[in-house]
Scaffold this motif. Structure first.
Motif, PDB file in Angstrom:
ATOM      1  N   ILE A  36       0.836  -1.194   0.000  1.00 42.44           N
ATOM      2  CA  ILE A  36       0.000   0.000   0.000  1.00 42.44           C
ATOM      3  C   ILE A  36       0.874   1.248   0.000  1.00 42.44           C
ATOM      4  CG2 ILE A  36      -1.652   1.325   1.377  1.00 42.44           C
ATOM      5  CD1 ILE A  36      -2.945  -1.347   2.124  1.00 42.44           C
ATOM      6  N   ARG A  37       1.953   1.227   0.741  1.00 38.36           N
ATOM      7  CA  ARG A  37       2.866   2.366   0.773  1.00 38.36           C
ATOM      8  C   ARG A  37       3.531   2.588  -0.587  1.00 38.36           C
ATOM      9  NH1 ARG A  37       7.153   3.275   5.500  1.00 38.36           N
ATOM     10  NH2 ARG A  37       5.185   3.147   6.606  1.00 38.36           N
ATOM     11  N   SER A  40       0.765   4.192  -2.768  1.00 36.73           N
ATOM     12  CA  SER A  40       0.272   5.519  -2.409  1.00 36.73           C
ATOM     13  C   SER A  40       1.281   6.635  -2.645  1.00 36.73           C
ATOM     14  CB  SER A  40      -0.187   5.546  -0.951  1.00 36.73           C
ATOM     15  OG  SER A  40       0.921   5.436  -0.078  1.00 36.73           O
ATOM     16  N   ARG A  47      -2.715   6.570   2.042  1.00 32.16           N
ATOM     17  CA  ARG A  47      -2.709   5.111   2.218  1.00 32.16           C
ATOM     18  C   ARG A  47      -4.090   4.587   2.554  1.00 32.16           C
ATOM     19  NH1 ARG A  47       2.492   5.015   6.002  1.00 32.16           N
ATOM     20  NH2 ARG A  47       1.023   6.362   7.031  1.00 32.16           N
TER      21      ARG A  47
END
Length: 72
Positions: A36-37, A40, A47
């Protein structure tokens, strides 16, 4: 020229929906096993938003905006 209120609205929540291209990019990156990081940061999306997009896609199988129910 932007006013102070316009600038604040751009920085604070629920200002606008993401484009179909960005939604598809999030799902594509997720399918390529990116975290996710990692998704994003380059897309400049929070996030929590990325997580919500992925969760919605897993549950509904789509990233399209669902119609809201009308008040009765």
């Amino acid at each position: 020229m932007q006013t102070a209120s316009t600038n604040i609205c751009e920085r604070m929540g629920r200002s606008k929906e993401l484009s179909e291209f960005k939604l598809g990019t999030v799902i594509g990156c997720h399918l390529c096993n990116k975290s996710i990081r990692e998704i994003s940061f380059p897309l400049n999306i929070p996030r929590s938003t990325v997580s919500g997009i992925i969760t919605k896609w897993k549950q509904l199988g789509t990233t399209a905006t669902q119609p809201q129910s009308e008040r009765g």
